[in-house]
Structure formats: structure tokens, C-alpha cells
Design a protein around this motif. Structure first.
Motif, short mmCIF file in Angstrom:
data_model
loop_
_atom_site.label_atom_id
_atom_site.label_comp_id
_atom_site.label_asym_id
_atom_site.label_seq_id
_atom_site.Cartn_x
_atom_site.Cartn_y
_atom_site.Cartn_z
N THR A 124 28.62 -45.33 22.69
CA THR A 124 27.29 -45.14 22.13
C THR A 124 27.21 -43.85 21.31
N VAL A 125 26.51 -43.94 20.20
CA VAL A 125 26.21 -42.77 19.39
C VAL A 125 24.70 -42.57 19.38
N TYR A 126 24.29 -41.31 19.35
CA TYR A 126 22.88 -40.98 19.44
C TYR A 126 22.43 -40.18 18.22
N LEU A 127 21.15 -40.26 17.95
CA LEU A 127 20.54 -39.38 16.96
C LEU A 127 19.27 -38.82 17.58
N GLN A 128 19.33 -37.57 17.99
CA GLN A 128 18.17 -36.89 18.53
C GLN A 128 17.38 -36.29 17.38
N MET A 129 16.11 -36.64 17.30
CA MET A 129 15.28 -36.20 16.19
C MET A 129 14.10 -35.40 16.72
N HIS A 130 13.99 -34.18 16.26
CA HIS A 130 12.87 -33.30 16.60
C HIS A 130 12.13 -32.91 15.33
N GLY A 131 10.91 -32.44 15.50
CA GLY A 131 10.14 -31.98 14.35
C GLY A 131 9.97 -33.04 13.29
N LEU A 132 9.69 -34.25 13.73
CA LEU A 132 9.62 -35.37 12.78
C LEU A 132 8.49 -35.18 11.79
N LYS A 133 8.75 -35.62 10.58
CA LYS A 133 7.80 -35.52 9.47
C LYS A 133 7.48 -36.91 8.94
N PRO A 134 6.35 -37.08 8.30
CA PRO A 134 6.05 -38.41 7.72
C PRO A 134 7.14 -38.90 6.77
N GLU A 135 7.79 -37.99 6.08
CA GLU A 135 8.86 -38.40 5.16
C GLU A 135 10.12 -38.87 5.87
N ASP A 136 10.18 -38.73 7.19
CA ASP A 136 11.29 -39.29 7.95
C ASP A 136 11.08 -40.77 8.26
N THR A 137 9.91 -41.28 7.92
CA THR A 137 9.62 -42.70 8.16
C THR A 137 10.60 -43.57 7.39
N ALA A 138 11.27 -44.46 8.11
CA ALA A 138 12.30 -45.30 7.50
C ALA A 138 12.86 -46.24 8.55
N VAL A 139 13.64 -47.18 8.09
CA VAL A 139 14.50 -47.96 8.98
C VAL A 139 15.81 -47.19 9.10
N TYR A 140 16.21 -46.93 10.31
CA TYR A 140 17.43 -46.16 10.58
C TYR A 140 18.55 -47.12 10.97
N TYR A 141 19.69 -46.93 10.32
CA TYR A 141 20.84 -47.79 10.53
C TYR A 141 22.01 -46.99 11.09
N CYS A 142 22.72 -47.62 11.98
CA CYS A 142 23.95 -47.08 12.51
C CYS A 142 25.11 -47.75 11.77
N ALA A 143 26.18 -46.99 11.54
CA ALA A 143 27.33 -47.54 10.83
C ALA A 143 28.62 -47.04 11.47
N ALA A 144 29.68 -47.82 11.32
CA ALA A 144 30.95 -47.48 11.96
C ALA A 144 32.14 -47.80 11.06
N ARG A 145 33.17 -46.98 11.19
CA ARG A 145 34.41 -47.24 10.47
C ARG A 145 35.54 -46.65 11.29
N ARG A 146 36.56 -47.45 11.52
CA ARG A 146 37.69 -46.96 12.30
C ARG A 146 38.46 -45.93 11.51
N GLY A 147 38.79 -44.86 12.18
CA GLY A 147 39.59 -43.81 11.57
C GLY A 147 38.75 -42.65 11.07
N THR A 148 39.42 -41.76 10.39
CA THR A 148 38.78 -40.56 9.84
C THR A 148 38.41 -40.82 8.39
N VAL A 149 37.14 -40.89 8.11
CA VAL A 149 36.68 -41.18 6.77
C VAL A 149 35.60 -40.18 6.39
N ALA A 150 35.26 -40.17 5.11
CA ALA A 150 34.17 -39.32 4.64
C ALA A 150 32.87 -39.86 5.20
N PRO A 151 32.27 -39.15 6.12
CA PRO A 151 31.14 -39.74 6.85
C PRO A 151 29.85 -39.86 6.06
N ILE A 152 29.74 -39.17 4.92
CA ILE A 152 28.46 -39.18 4.22
C ILE A 152 28.34 -40.33 3.22
#
Length: 124
Positions: free
Chosen positions: A78-106
Motif C-alpha cells: 500500500t502507498v499513502y498520501l497524507q494531505m494536510h492544509g487542504l485548499k479548494p484548489e486541491d479539489t480533484a480526482v486523485y489517481y494512484c500509479a505504478a511502474r516496476r523498477g526505478t523510473v522518473a516518478p514525475i
């Protein structure tokens, strides 16, 4: 094939907190680079946070640095995203993604597997 299932989204007031979870299938989770992306209404999907397989290296979009924390529990797949200090501009659908190995995460192009998304709505 890896399946990703996000949870933890919801409605929160500005300044509040949420923790998103992304549970994955498979036995090799510890070998995967994991990322969180989001897509607001009428906007393109954008990078939020990423974490390498070791869990030591983490990456954040400038817009969430200091407010969001990505982490992983390889024992729970499991991977987590802890979010504090949320702002209205953070409103969105949040997606999790995965790739085997070491890749450019951004980069979205780095990832092979995506979850179905979880809605986060921040009211002002």
C-alpha cells in the motif's frame, strides 16, 4: 498485471486533512515506483507526489510541498498520501500509479498501471 485501488477521498473543509490509500495486488510491490496524480475539473492530469521502491526517495509538486506526504508500506502493498492544509484548489480526482523498477516518478509516461481514482473535494 497489477491492480490499484484508491480509497480515502471525500469532502473536507479548507485547512482540513485526508489520507488517501492505494492498495495494490501482486507480490512484487516493493519493486515498484509509485506515484499520485490528480485531475481537476477541466484540467489536465498533473503530478502530485512520487516514491521510489525503497521508500527513501520522494518527490513532490511545488504546489503540495510541505502539506502532502507520500509513504509506502511494502508489507501491506500500500502507498499513502497524507494531505494536510487542504485548499479548494486541491479539489480533484486523485489517481494512484505504478511502474516496476526505478523510473522518473514525475512523468505520467513512466507508469504502466493506474487506479480508478478517488474524489477529493475541498470546500472554502
Amino acid at each position: 498485471q497489477v491492480q490499484l485501488v484508491e480509497s480515502g477521498g471525500g469532502l473536507v473543509q479548507a485547512g482540513g486533512s485526508l489520507r488517501l490509500s492505494c492498495a495494490t495486488s501482486g507480490r512484487t510491490f516493493s519493486l515498484y515506483t509509485m506515484g499520485w496524480f490528480r485531475q481537476g475539473s477541466g484540467k489536465e492530469r498533473e503530478f502530485v507526489a512520487g516514491i521510489r521502491s525503497s521508500g527513501i526517495s520522494t518527490y513532490y509538486a511545488d504546489s503540495v510541498k510541505g502539506r502532502f506526504t507520500i509513504s509506502r508500506d511494502n508489507a501491506k502493498n500500500t502507498v499513502y498520501l497524507q494531505m494536510h492544509g487542504l485548499k479548494p484548489e486541491d479539489t480533484a480526482v486523485y489517481y494512484c500509479a505504478a511502474r516496476r523498477g526505478t523510473v522518473a516518478p514525475i512523468s505520467q509516461l513512466s507508469y504502466d498501471y493506474w487506479g480508478q481514482g478517488t474524489q477529493v473535494t475541498v470546500s472554502s
